[in-house]
Design an enzyme around this catalytic site. Sequence first.
Site, PDB file in Angstrom:
ATOM      1  N   ASP A 191      34.866  48.826  39.234  1.00 11.23           N
ATOM      2  CA  ASP A 191      35.694  47.775  39.809  1.00 11.23           C
ATOM      3  C   ASP A 191      36.915  47.648  38.894  1.00 11.23           C
ATOM      4  O   ASP A 191      36.791  47.224  37.747  1.00 11.23           O
ATOM      5  CB  ASP A 191      34.884  46.469  39.856  1.00 11.23           C
ATOM      6  CG  ASP A 191      35.701  45.268  40.329  1.00 11.23           C
ATOM      7  OD1 ASP A 191      36.913  45.408  40.541  1.00 11.23           O
ATOM      8  OD2 ASP A 191      35.094  44.179  40.468  1.00 11.23           O
TER       9      ASP A 191
ATOM     10  N   TRP B 111      31.911  38.911  37.904  1.00 10.65           N
ATOM     11  CA  TRP B 111      32.136  39.896  38.974  1.00 10.65           C
ATOM     12  C   TRP B 111      31.098  41.004  38.923  1.00 10.65           C
ATOM     13  O   TRP B 111      30.608  41.453  39.963  1.00 10.65           O
ATOM     14  CB  TRP B 111      33.558  40.461  38.902  1.00 10.65           C
ATOM     15  CG  TRP B 111      34.585  39.398  39.109  1.00 10.65           C
ATOM     16  CD1 TRP B 111      35.517  38.974  38.206  1.00 10.65           C
ATOM     17  CD2 TRP B 111      34.776  38.577  40.282  1.00 10.65           C
ATOM     18  NE1 TRP B 111      36.270  37.953  38.743  1.00 10.65           N
ATOM     19  CE2 TRP B 111      35.835  37.693  40.002  1.00 10.65           C
ATOM     20  CE3 TRP B 111      34.142  38.512  41.526  1.00 10.65           C
ATOM     21  CZ2 TRP B 111      36.294  36.753  40.937  1.00 10.65           C
ATOM     22  CZ3 TRP B 111      34.593  37.570  42.450  1.00 10.65           C
ATOM     23  CH2 TRP B 111      35.654  36.713  42.156  1.00 10.65           C
TER      24      TRP B 111
ATOM     25  N   LYS C  91      45.596  41.195  42.217  1.00  9.56           N
ATOM     26  CA  LYS C  91      45.782  40.896  40.802  1.00  9.56           C
ATOM     27  C   LYS C  91      47.036  41.602  40.268  1.00  9.56           C
ATOM     28  O   LYS C  91      47.775  41.052  39.497  1.00  9.56           O
ATOM     29  CB  LYS C  91      44.570  41.329  39.979  1.00  9.56           C
ATOM     30  CG  LYS C  91      43.221  40.828  40.511  1.00  9.56           C
ATOM     31  CD  LYS C  91      42.985  39.355  40.257  1.00  9.56           C
ATOM     32  CE  LYS C  91      41.890  38.746  41.120  1.00  9.56           C
ATOM     33  NZ  LYS C  91      40.574  39.339  41.033  1.00  9.56           N
TER      34      LYS C  91
HETATM   35  C1  LIG Z   1      39.175  38.948  41.630  1.00  9.73           C
HETATM   36  C2  LIG Z   1      38.132  39.942  41.343  1.00  9.73           C
HETATM   37  C3  LIG Z   1      37.167  40.313  42.301  1.00  9.73           C
HETATM   38  C4  LIG Z   1      37.091  39.660  43.663  1.00  9.73           C
HETATM   39  O1  LIG Z   1      38.104  40.124  44.470  1.00  9.73           O
HETATM   40  P1  LIG Z   1      38.241  39.688  45.988  1.00  9.73           P
HETATM   41  O2  LIG Z   1      39.296  40.618  46.485  1.00  9.73           O
HETATM   42  O3  LIG Z   1      38.632  38.240  46.003  1.00  9.73           O
HETATM   43  O4  LIG Z   1      36.923  39.892  46.663  1.00  9.73           O
HETATM   44  C5  LIG Z   1      36.259  41.281  41.969  1.00  9.73           C
HETATM   45  N1  LIG Z   1      36.283  41.871  40.768  1.00  9.73           N
HETATM   46  C6  LIG Z   1      37.190  41.545  39.814  1.00  9.73           C
HETATM   47  C7  LIG Z   1      37.167  42.256  38.502  1.00  9.73           C
HETATM   48  C8  LIG Z   1      38.135  40.566  40.079  1.00  9.73           C
HETATM   49  O5  LIG Z   1      39.045  40.245  39.153  1.00  9.73           O
END
Ligand SMILES: *Cc1c(COP(=O)(O)O)cnc(C)c1O
Length: 357
Positions: free
Chosen positions: A166, A99, A190
């Site tokens: 993030d 990511w 998540k």
């Molecule tokens: C799942 C995830 C993403 C991607 O998220 P989307 O909403 O599917 O774009 C980005 N960063 C992390 C840390 C993730 O776990």
Amino acid sequence: MKKYNFNAGPAVLPQAAIENAAKAVLDFDGMGLSLLTISHRSKEFEAVMDETVALFKELLAIPEGYRVLFLGGGASSQFYMVPFNLLEKKAGYVNTGVWAKKAMKEAKFFGEAVEVASSEDRNNTYIPKGFAVPKDLDYLHITTNNTIFGTEYHTDIDCPVPLVADMSSDILSRPVDVSKYALIYGGAQKNLAPAGVTFVIVKEDMLGKMSRPIPTMIDYRTHIKEGSMFNTPPVFPIYVMRETLRWIKSLGGVQKMYEINKAKARLLYEEIDRNPLFVGTAVKEDRSLMNICFVPAPGRENLYDEFFAFAKERGMVGIKGHRLVGGFRASTYNALPIEDVQALVTCMQDFEKKVNG
Ligand SMILES: *Cc1c(COP(=O)(O)O)cnc(C)c1O
């Protein structure tokens, strides 16, 4: 049969949130209409939006000067929205895996994106520390929990330049000192809601400094001005998120979540460390409380399929590791009860007995 939901995302949600959402789908707030069919401009939904923002601020103790936005597009859209709004010349990225790399790739469309540290040399099994942060960065970007590799920052780092994070997979799992960040974002699927809503916490005085023009939908200021209602927001996931936030609050807030999450992770890591058939993949000090990765012990690789089938028979769902790590990954987000972690531990112990006769 009872199922134990260790999915990495979309993932387990509080049962109360699911049940209330199911009711609202049939009749929202006594309106005689489904939540799926009402106007986002109705006073009933505006109340949901306001409460969700307020709960987010309260639970994370977000200081004055920050705004909370609920947008579409997923965390992946933030990979470009962040540099569009904040990268004038140069940004730094800490590469802790998939990511983080994807985020850095998008930043390169807008300026210089330098990798200030990386854990790629050891398959992202640790969080780089003690590296120098160049003072001329517009911001430094980190991924606080690496969903795929099972590593996590356990503290809010001190950073000499604005810090962007993030937090897709660990938001509200532990207390965060928001004042140390310029911007925090993540997909909600998540730990908070079904897929479809993305949260952004942004320090307002970071904005409005770019020399480039910013398209309306990409400009955070648009969404601040319109209270996340410039266009139609993701009504249903926002509703479920409010229910999740209410649930977190009812249990005692984020500090309480953190204590429960630590207890859950300890239980499973202790079994991984004890059980001769398995080993953890992440270095101990950086082990994630949210995504617990482990593989068959060296020489025991042939047991992979057997354990997978054994666990499946007992109702374990979503424990297949990401292909880049292999083995197993148990995601233990807020809504996963400690009893479910115990069930997985028991399953690992019974498997050991079976294998060793
Ligand atoms: C799942 C995830 C993403 C991607 O998220 P989307 O909403 O599917 O774009 C980005 N960063 C992390 C840390 C993730 O776990």
